[in-house]
Motif scaffolding. Structure first.
Motif, PDB file in Angstrom:
ATOM      1  N   HIS A   1      53.045  35.736  45.056  1.00  0.00           N
ATOM      2  CA  HIS A   1      52.101  36.127  46.106  1.00  0.00           C
ATOM      3  C   HIS A   1      51.480  35.138  46.855  1.00  0.00           C
ATOM      4  O   HIS A   1      51.377  33.830  46.671  1.00  0.00           O
ATOM      5  CB  HIS A   1      50.907  36.804  45.248  1.00  0.00           C
TER       6      HIS A   1
ATOM      7  N   GLN B   1      40.981  41.322  43.805  1.00  0.00           N
ATOM      8  CA  GLN B   1      42.142  40.787  44.397  1.00  0.00           C
ATOM      9  C   GLN B   1      43.040  41.059  43.576  1.00  0.00           C
ATOM     10  O   GLN B   1      44.272  41.321  43.852  1.00  0.00           O
ATOM     11  CB  GLN B   1      41.978  39.464  45.167  1.00  0.00           C
TER      12      GLN B   1
ATOM     13  N   GLN C   1      44.473  44.601  43.294  1.00  0.00           N
ATOM     14  CA  GLN C   1      45.039  44.930  44.684  1.00  0.00           C
ATOM     15  C   GLN C   1      46.699  44.748  44.413  1.00  0.00           C
ATOM     16  O   GLN C   1      47.537  45.389  45.106  1.00  0.00           O
ATOM     17  CB  GLN C   1      44.515  44.370  45.887  1.00  0.00           C
ATOM     18  N   VAL C   2      46.961  43.363  43.662  1.00  0.00           N
ATOM     19  CA  VAL C   2      48.369  43.061  43.793  1.00  0.00           C
ATOM     20  C   VAL C   2      49.086  43.473  42.486  1.00  0.00           C
ATOM     21  O   VAL C   2      50.191  43.178  42.213  1.00  0.00           O
ATOM     22  CB  VAL C   2      48.485  41.624  43.726  1.00  0.00           C
ATOM     23  N   ASP C   3      48.299  44.391  41.769  1.00  0.00           N
ATOM     24  CA  ASP C   3      48.919  45.049  40.398  1.00  0.00           C
ATOM     25  C   ASP C   3      49.172  43.883  39.397  1.00  0.00           C
ATOM     26  O   ASP C   3      49.929  44.222  38.677  1.00  0.00           O
ATOM     27  CB  ASP C   3      49.975  45.663  40.632  1.00  0.00           C
ATOM     28  N   ALA C   4      48.213  42.775  39.726  1.00  0.00           N
ATOM     29  CA  ALA C   4      48.557  41.888  38.570  1.00  0.00           C
ATOM     30  C   ALA C   4      47.434  41.958  37.347  1.00  0.00           C
ATOM     31  O   ALA C   4      47.556  41.195  36.442  1.00  0.00           O
ATOM     32  CB  ALA C   4      48.160  40.632  39.278  1.00  0.00           C
TER      33      ALA C   4
ATOM     34  N   LEU D   1      44.671  37.720  48.173  1.00  0.00           N
ATOM     35  CA  LEU D   1      46.121  37.675  47.511  1.00  0.00           C
ATOM     36  C   LEU D   1      46.707  38.864  48.341  1.00  0.00           C
ATOM     37  O   LEU D   1      46.510  40.068  48.353  1.00  0.00           O
ATOM     38  CB  LEU D   1      46.050  38.011  46.207  1.00  0.00           C
TER      39      LEU D   1
ATOM     40  N   GLN E   1      50.485  40.694  48.357  1.00  0.00           N
ATOM     41  CA  GLN E   1      51.417  40.814  47.197  1.00  0.00           C
ATOM     42  C   GLN E   1      52.778  40.365  47.618  1.00  0.00           C
ATOM     43  O   GLN E   1      53.142  40.775  48.898  1.00  0.00           O
ATOM     44  CB  GLN E   1      51.493  42.545  46.751  1.00  0.00           C
TER      45      GLN E   1
ATOM     46  N   SER F   1      51.310  29.624  47.702  1.00  0.00           N
ATOM     47  CA  SER F   1      51.959  30.577  46.847  1.00  0.00           C
ATOM     48  C   SER F   1      51.566  30.664  45.222  1.00  0.00           C
ATOM     49  O   SER F   1      51.729  29.179  44.806  1.00  0.00           O
ATOM     50  CB  SER F   1      53.549  30.553  47.032  1.00  0.00           C
TER      51      SER F   1
ATOM     52  N   ASP G   1      53.402  35.314  39.366  1.00  0.00           N
ATOM     53  CA  ASP G   1      52.496  36.127  38.217  1.00  0.00           C
ATOM     54  C   ASP G   1      52.173  35.323  37.150  1.00  0.00           C
ATOM     55  O   ASP G   1      51.162  35.663  36.477  1.00  0.00           O
ATOM     56  CB  ASP G   1      53.646  37.304  38.010  1.00  0.00           C
TER      57      ASP G   1
ATOM     58  N   TRP H   1      57.153  40.003  45.544  1.00  0.00           N
ATOM     59  CA  TRP H   1      58.115  40.061  44.440  1.00  0.00           C
ATOM     60  C   TRP H   1      57.835  38.951  43.472  1.00  0.00           C
ATOM     61  O   TRP H   1      58.730  38.027  43.371  1.00  0.00           O
ATOM     62  CB  TRP H   1      59.184  40.632  44.861  1.00  0.00           C
TER      63      TRP H   1
END
Length: 277
Positions: free
Chosen positions: A30, A145, A148-151, A23, A25, A91, A94, A27
């Motif tokens: 992703h 993953q 790493q994308v703060d999800a 993934l 990141q 794509s 969130d 806005w």
């Protein structure tokens, strides 16, 4: 393995998933990148260009929202006499990531890629072939993953299957509880978590230690007593699932978040027994 046949018996192109994903990141949206291996067989033309496209769906997950997105390759692929690698991208938002987390419920992420190969220089045969490939991304790899994308964040708790019968039974209850979450049987999940705590209460002598702690103020309790209060409180809460006591537990309701919290609590307390005699 997806199998794409061109001509009656002339050549085939095989695409096999690497069961990996990354993934990148953005806005709120992703980029999901999936890896595949490409192998051509029989009477193909080396370096013949093919365009790979398709759609990505969830697979074996209990959700009506199964479509994830459109898959595309960075560019055409060329057929080689050896195995080559291919990346396909789509794509994900969130909101989609949250939905995938709820439906997979801690299990491996299962997806399905419906793919189409289009021969850009094919002149002898119909230039288009389609097939599907199932993708299974291990829980730990997918969770990494997401982090790493703060999800999201995750904590894996390994509950060992020991030779102590009560603890081995409790570990199996945790396994059953995870399946019950995926089946959306949340009250049953909490019941299984409560049953798993039986081994914890026995090993920690929770009833006696908790009774001793009840005669003290919270600041006066030692560490063992504070653990006992936690264990007994969790046990009392989870006991509301299998019981329908008039005026109290008969009105209890259990959500997915409740079920996940119950399983995580029971599993972590059970795993803690590994460090106890």
């Amino acid at each position: 393995m997806a199998n794409f046949r061109f001509g009656s018996n002339d050549y085939t192109v095989n695409i096999r998933t690497q069961h990996s994903a990354s993934l990148l990141q953005g806005w709120g949206v992703h980029r999901l990148v999936l890896g595949f291996e490409v192998t051509a067989h029989d009477k193909y033309t080396e370096d013949a260009p093919f365009l790979v496209s398709g759609n990505l769906w969830t697979s074996d997950l209990p959700s009506p929202a199964s479509w994830v997105g459109v898959l595309h390759a960075p560019g055409p692929i060329g057929l080689k006499p050896f195995t080559t690698t291919l990346t396909l991208e789509t794509s994900v938002t969130d909101q989609q990531l949250r939905g995938l987390e709820k439906t997979r419920a801690g299990a491996d992420l299962t997806l399905r890629a419906d793919l189409t190969l289009t021969g850009l220089a094919e002149t002898r045969h119909w230039p288009v072939a389609s097939d599907s490939e199932n993708i299974r991304i291990p829980h730990a790899a997918w969770s990494n993953q997401l982090a790493q994308v703060d999800a999201g964040a995750f904590v894996d708790v390994l509950v060992p299957i020991t030779t102590v019968e009560a603890r081995a039974t409790a570990a199996r209850r945790i396994r059953e509880a995870k399946t019950a979450i995926r089946d959306q049987r949340y009250e049953h999940t909490v019941t299984l978590a409560r049953q798993a705590l039986d081994a914890v209460r026995e090993a920690c002598d929770t009833q006696n230690v908790n009774a001793r702690a009840a005669g003290k103020t919270p600041p006066e309790r030692d560490q063992e007593e504070r653990w006992a209060v936690l264990i007994q409180s969790a046990y009392n809460l989870f006991s509301g699932a299998p019981h329908d006591d008039t005026g109290t537990t008969e009105s209890f309701t259990w959500t997915r978040a409740d079920a996940v919290a119950a399983v995580a609590t029971a599993a972590s307390l059970l795993a803690r027994l590994e460090d106890l005699p």
